[in-house]
Enzyme design. Structure first.
Site, PDB file in Angstrom:
ATOM      1  N   GLY A  12       0.855  -1.191   0.000  1.00 41.52           N
ATOM      2  CA  GLY A  12       0.000   0.000   0.000  1.00 41.52           C
ATOM      3  C   GLY A  12       0.885   1.234   0.000  1.00 41.52           C
ATOM      4  N   LYS A 124       2.398  -1.371  13.631  1.00 44.01           N
ATOM      5  CA  LYS A 124       2.400  -1.205  15.085  1.00 44.01           C
ATOM      6  C   LYS A 124       1.658  -2.306  15.841  1.00 44.01           C
ATOM      7  CE  LYS A 124       1.219   2.451  13.191  1.00 44.01           C
ATOM      8  NZ  LYS A 124       0.577   3.645  12.677  1.00 44.01           N
ATOM      9  N   LYS A 224       1.670   3.825  19.779  1.00 40.22           N
ATOM     10  CA  LYS A 224       3.031   4.377  19.743  1.00 40.22           C
ATOM     11  C   LYS A 224       3.562   4.600  21.156  1.00 40.22           C
ATOM     12  CE  LYS A 224       2.219   6.140  15.169  1.00 40.22           C
ATOM     13  NZ  LYS A 224       1.492   7.120  14.386  1.00 40.22           N
TER      14      LYS A 224
END
Ligand SMILES: NC(=O)C1=CN([C@@H]2O[C@H](COP(=O)(O)OP(=O)(O)OC[C@H]3O[C@@H](n4cnc5c(N)ncnc54)[C@H](OP(=O)(O)O)[C@@H]3O)[C@@H](O)[C@H]2O)C=CC1
Ligand SMILES: N[C@@H](CC=O)C(=O)O
Ligand code: NA
Length: 339
Positions: A12, A124, A224
């Site tokens: 992507g 993530k 994160k």
């Protein structure tokens, strides 16, 4: 010079950015003693494979023209099939973030590390759910496991704290870790509009998550924060440990009222050494180092020796995030005894 055989799993915004960066930097990489050959690329429909090295320009063109990188004879082939069946050294794992199950990314990274392949990623989900397990697996099998792109995109933050600032005690880190929310808050004020109108623009820029509710509900920032807590502070946290408020209730009127008192509203993520992890919209004085605009991210790191260090940079975007992936790759293979 040994050829490093690479697969790109996911094609992507970021996977294509990596392909473009590799095309742009081929000569520079060779000068660093690194000869990368991409032997397979997968997307959700299948794979393109050439054990002698794919023509990346052609792969980008096929993806643009047909919607898939897959060749007719490899339709339906998954990332896992490629990791298990094709001879290679490095997996660049850039499939969508999934924090419910870890998604394809967790399966792919586990399989790659179990078969002693190095992993560089921007995904993530697996790190938010299973950071310790994946790090231990990499260590046990003598593999590199690098993930600078997972936090702050191009902005150096993980390697900054773990490598460049080695010797310092890191006391806390706080900042803006989601480019989509920062872009939306900036544009909402400029356009006097609500967040949902601007979200479409962020999706078109290729910076929003595959599921953009991850961005606006603060989940992406929380991922994160968890990665920083585990990878930099040595904690063992998951998303359940983060106090999360997103930006869905922030209105243009609130931004306007803040501006009248010289402040702006930013989605701030924070890791404190006492283990407190949070994500919430906060008032930041206009002109303060944390008041960066647009897709920029920023991190203010508190240390014992160096005091406060603040970094800023593009927290999202195709080529920008690819730059963090490229720098991780170079750190693994430059002057490395593996090559
Ligand atoms: N966009 C950004 O700026 C940033 C993104 N990230 C992270 O990087 C990762 C990639 O993001 P991005 O490129 O934007 O996401 P995209 O949604 O643009 O691309 C995801 C790619 O993965 C493919 N894919 C989906 N499911 C699978 C699967 N099961 N197996 C193999 N491939 C699959 C998709 O296939 P298909 O093309 O067929 O749909 C697509 O090619 C995410 O984890 C994201 O959180 C990190 C930093 C910045
Ligand atoms: N959707 C994320 C992409 C990078 O992690 C963002 O907007 O920051
Ligand atoms: Na980064």
């Amino acid at each position: 010079m040994k050829v490093v055989k690479v697969t790109i799993i996911g094609f992507g915004s970021i996977g294509q950015g990596v392909a473009k960066a590799l095309l742009m930097k081929k000569a520079e990489l060779k000068r660093e003693g690194i000869d990368l050959s991409v032997v397979a690329i997968t997307d959700s429909k299948g794979a393109a494979i050439d054990e002698k090295g794919l023509d990346l320009q052609k792969c980008l063109q096929n993806k643009a023209e047909t919607g898939t990188v897959a060749s007719k004879d490899h339709l339906g082939m998954t990332g896992l099939d490629v990791i298990q069946k094709i001879d290679h050294d490095l997996v660049i794992e850039v499939t969508p973030t999934d924090i419910q199950t870890g998604g394809a990314g967790l399966i792919n990274m586990t399989a790659a590390l179990e078969s002693k392949k190095d992993v560089v990623t921007s995904n993530k989900g697996p790190l938010t759910m299973k950071f310790r397990e994946l790090s231990n697996l990499a260590e046990k099998n003598g593999c590199a496991f690098k993930f600078e792109a997972t936090v702050g995109g191009a902005m150096p933050v993980i390697n900054l704290m773990n490598e460049v600032m080695a010797g310092n005690e890191i006391k806390s880190v706080k900042g803006i870790f989601n480019g989509t929310c920062n872009y939306i808050l900036t544009r909402m004020y400029e356009e006097k509009s609500g967040y949902s109108e601007i979200l479409t623009e962020a999706v078109d820029l290729g910076i929003a998550e595959t599921d953009p509710s991850y961005d606006v509900e603060g989940i992406d920032t929380a991922c994160k924060v968890v990665i920083l807590a585990n990878a930099v502070f040595g904690m063992n946290k998951t998303i359940k440990d983060v106090d999360i408020t997103g930006i869905t209730n922030v209105t243009y009127e609130a931004l306007e009222m803040s501006a009248k008192s010289g402040k702006t509203i930013k989605l701030i993520g924070e890791v404190r050494k006492d283990g407190k992890l949070s994500v919430a919209p906060r008032l930041v004085p206009i002109g303060h180092p944390l008041s960066v605009s647009g897709t920029l991210n920023v991190a203010a790191v508190q240390t014992d020796l160096a005091g406060e260090i603040t970094v800023t940079g593009k927290g999202a975007g195709s080529l920008e995030t690819a730059s963090a992936i490229l720098s991780d790759i170079i750190s693994v293979y430059k002057c490395d005894c593996k090559t």
